[in-house]
Design a protein around this motif. Structure first.
Motif, PDB file in Angstrom:
ATOM      1  N   LEU A   1      -1.208 -94.182 -55.498  1.00  0.00           N
ATOM      2  CA  LEU A   1      -1.041 -94.019 -56.938  1.00  0.00           C
ATOM      3  C   LEU A   1      -1.118 -92.538 -57.304  1.00  0.00           C
ATOM      4  O   LEU A   1      -1.910 -91.787 -56.738  1.00  0.00           O
ATOM      5  N   SER A   2      -0.295 -92.125 -58.260  1.00  0.00           N
ATOM      6  CA  SER A   2      -0.301 -90.755 -58.754  1.00  0.00           C
ATOM      7  C   SER A   2      -0.855 -90.730 -60.175  1.00  0.00           C
ATOM      8  O   SER A   2      -0.553 -91.611 -60.988  1.00  0.00           O
ATOM      9  N   TYR A   3      -1.648 -89.722 -60.472  1.00  0.00           N
ATOM     10  CA  TYR A   3      -2.216 -89.517 -61.806  1.00  0.00           C
ATOM     11  C   TYR A   3      -1.146 -88.885 -62.690  1.00  0.00           C
ATOM     12  O   TYR A   3      -0.684 -87.775 -62.423  1.00  0.00           O
ATOM     13  N   VAL A   4      -0.715 -89.600 -63.742  1.00  0.00           N
ATOM     14  CA  VAL A   4       0.396 -89.109 -64.563  1.00  0.00           C
ATOM     15  C   VAL A   4      -0.004 -88.830 -66.011  1.00  0.00           C
ATOM     16  O   VAL A   4       0.820 -88.336 -66.787  1.00  0.00           O
ATOM     17  N   GLY A   5      -1.227 -89.147 -66.403  1.00  0.00           N
ATOM     18  CA  GLY A   5      -1.636 -88.891 -67.776  1.00  0.00           C
ATOM     19  C   GLY A   5      -2.993 -89.493 -68.065  1.00  0.00           C
ATOM     20  O   GLY A   5      -3.583 -90.176 -67.226  1.00  0.00           O
ATOM     21  N   THR A   6      -3.484 -89.221 -69.251  1.00  0.00           N
ATOM     22  CA  THR A   6      -4.760 -89.782 -69.709  1.00  0.00           C
ATOM     23  C   THR A   6      -4.532 -90.478 -71.047  1.00  0.00           C
ATOM     24  O   THR A   6      -3.826 -89.955 -71.911  1.00  0.00           O
ATOM     25  N   LEU A   7      -5.108 -91.652 -71.202  1.00  0.00           N
ATOM     26  CA  LEU A   7      -5.051 -92.383 -72.465  1.00  0.00           C
ATOM     27  C   LEU A   7      -6.476 -92.575 -72.970  1.00  0.00           C
ATOM     28  O   LEU A   7      -7.334 -93.078 -72.243  1.00  0.00           O
TER      29      LEU A   7
END
Length: 374
Positions: free
Chosen positions: A170-176
């Motif tokens: 899995l790649s980290y693509v953003g924060t919510l």
């Protein structure tokens, strides 16, 4: 044939429901203690060609329309000064588009359509072991165990079943960062009017302040940020969030101040768009377990369509589940690849320095081209 579905989200429940309609039993193992153990999130829009098609296959279209809110398709896009950039209003009562429904209502609708013993609660899968004669032994948290002939991983982003098929990372693509505002009409009428009956986005540089109106009168607030090295705890303070939106119109940042509790941040991750695996007998994946994408409107819809297509293959060839799984996987890989690529592009567009202009163009209908002259 004993079919085990790991995960009682929308994909897993849709699969169990359609199999049940075809007279094929399946047991859903769900880690939560009950249907009300935790919040199910905000609204989602069901697309005619995917989520709504799956509900039609499940025989639940009428129930869906009784719970859905076509008015939830209304969306408003503003800039940080509070100027309206886009305001789309759907036709009242029109179900031909992408009507919204609260995730909790949709999950309840699916649960209510299943026999009482179809879902086993408080069963968090921790291991699945192939057996020499075929099938799998399942081990759950707390020492419970079970067996199955066919195992379907519908167990989400952190799927245990996935590891038996692929080592995709899995790649980290953003924060919510999420907040909730309850009883907005009475407690915060100005915010209720600002958000309207559907979706509300305010787009800045590399950050979005969004809100959704829920059927119970509440508002769900979501703040989307670019992938950074900051620890999620950085975003657990309203003060820290307000500092990030310094200079924005106070009518907009009031959505943060009105949150009922502290902000809840989480990392947004995605799998490579070209993820696939070699077929193995008696096992497959659906939904986020198979193709985790950024949350731009496709995840739940594609999970439900996965379920419908897999159920159809099994129902067509119940004596040969491996052939059914193989056919489902090949079709799913072909369907998902362009959708995953598109979702990644939209995620990047939404959190870019030019996001406001890009998103306005995205939501502005193109003029109809004149017919060519004879």
């Amino acid at each position: 044939m004993r079919i085990a579905i790991a995960g009682g989200g929308l994909g897993g429940l849709t699969l169990a429901r359609i199999l049940h309609r075809h007279g094929i039993g399946a047991v859903v193992y769900e880690r939560e203690a009950s249907r009300s153990a935790r919040s199910q999130g905000g609204m989602l829009d069901l697309h005619p060609e995917s989520g709504q098609q799956a509900l039609a296959d499940a025989g639940l279209t009428a129930r869906f329309r009784s719970e859905a809110r076509p008015e939830g398709e209304e969306h408003r896009i503003l800039d940080p000064a509070g100027r309206t950039l886009v305001h789309h209003k759907p036709q009242p009562g029109n179900f031909s588009g992408r009507p919204e429904i609260d995730r909790a209502a949709l999950r309840d609708l699916l649960l209510d359509s299943l026999p009482a013993d179809a879902v086993v609660w408080q069963r968090r899968l921790v291991a699945a072991t192939p057996r020499p004669g075929g099938g799998f032994g399942l081990t759950f948290d707390g020492g419970h165990s079970a067996g199955c002939d066919v195992l379907i991983g519908a167990d989400g982003a952190r799927s245990v079943v996935r590891s038996l098929l692929t080592d995709a990372t899995l790649s980290y693509v953003g924060t919510l960062v999420e907040l909730s505002i309850s009883d907005a009409d009475r407690r915060h009428p100005d915010l209720a009017e600002l958000v309207g009956p559907g979706n509300f986005w305010c787009i800045g540089v590399n950050q979005i302040l969004a809100a959704q109106r829920l059927a119970d009168g509440g508002i769900r607030v979501g703040i989307s940020l670019r992938a950074e090295d900051r620890h999620p705890d950085t975003y657990r303070s309203k003060r820290a969030l307000l500092d990030m939106f310094d200079g924005w119109n106070p009518r907009l940042t009031a959505l943060i101040e009105a949150g009922d509790g502290p902000p809840a941040p989480r990392r947004i991750e995605a799998m490579p768009a070209d993820t696939r695996w070699d077929h193995q007998p008696g096992i497959t994946l659906i939904g986020d377990a198979a193709h985790l994408m950024p949350p731009v409107g496709e995840g739940a819809n594609q999970a439900m369509l996965d379920a419908a297509e897999l159920a159809a293959e099994i129902a067509t060839n119940p004596a040969d589940p491996d052939s059914a799984i193989r056919a489902y996987e090949e079709a799913m890989f072909t369907r998902i690849h362009p959708i995953a690529e598109m979702s990644a592009r939209i995620q990047a567009m939404m959190l870019s320095p030019t996001a406001a202009d890009d998103i306005v163009r995205f939501f502005t209908p193109r003029p109809t081209e004149p017919a060519p002259a004879d």
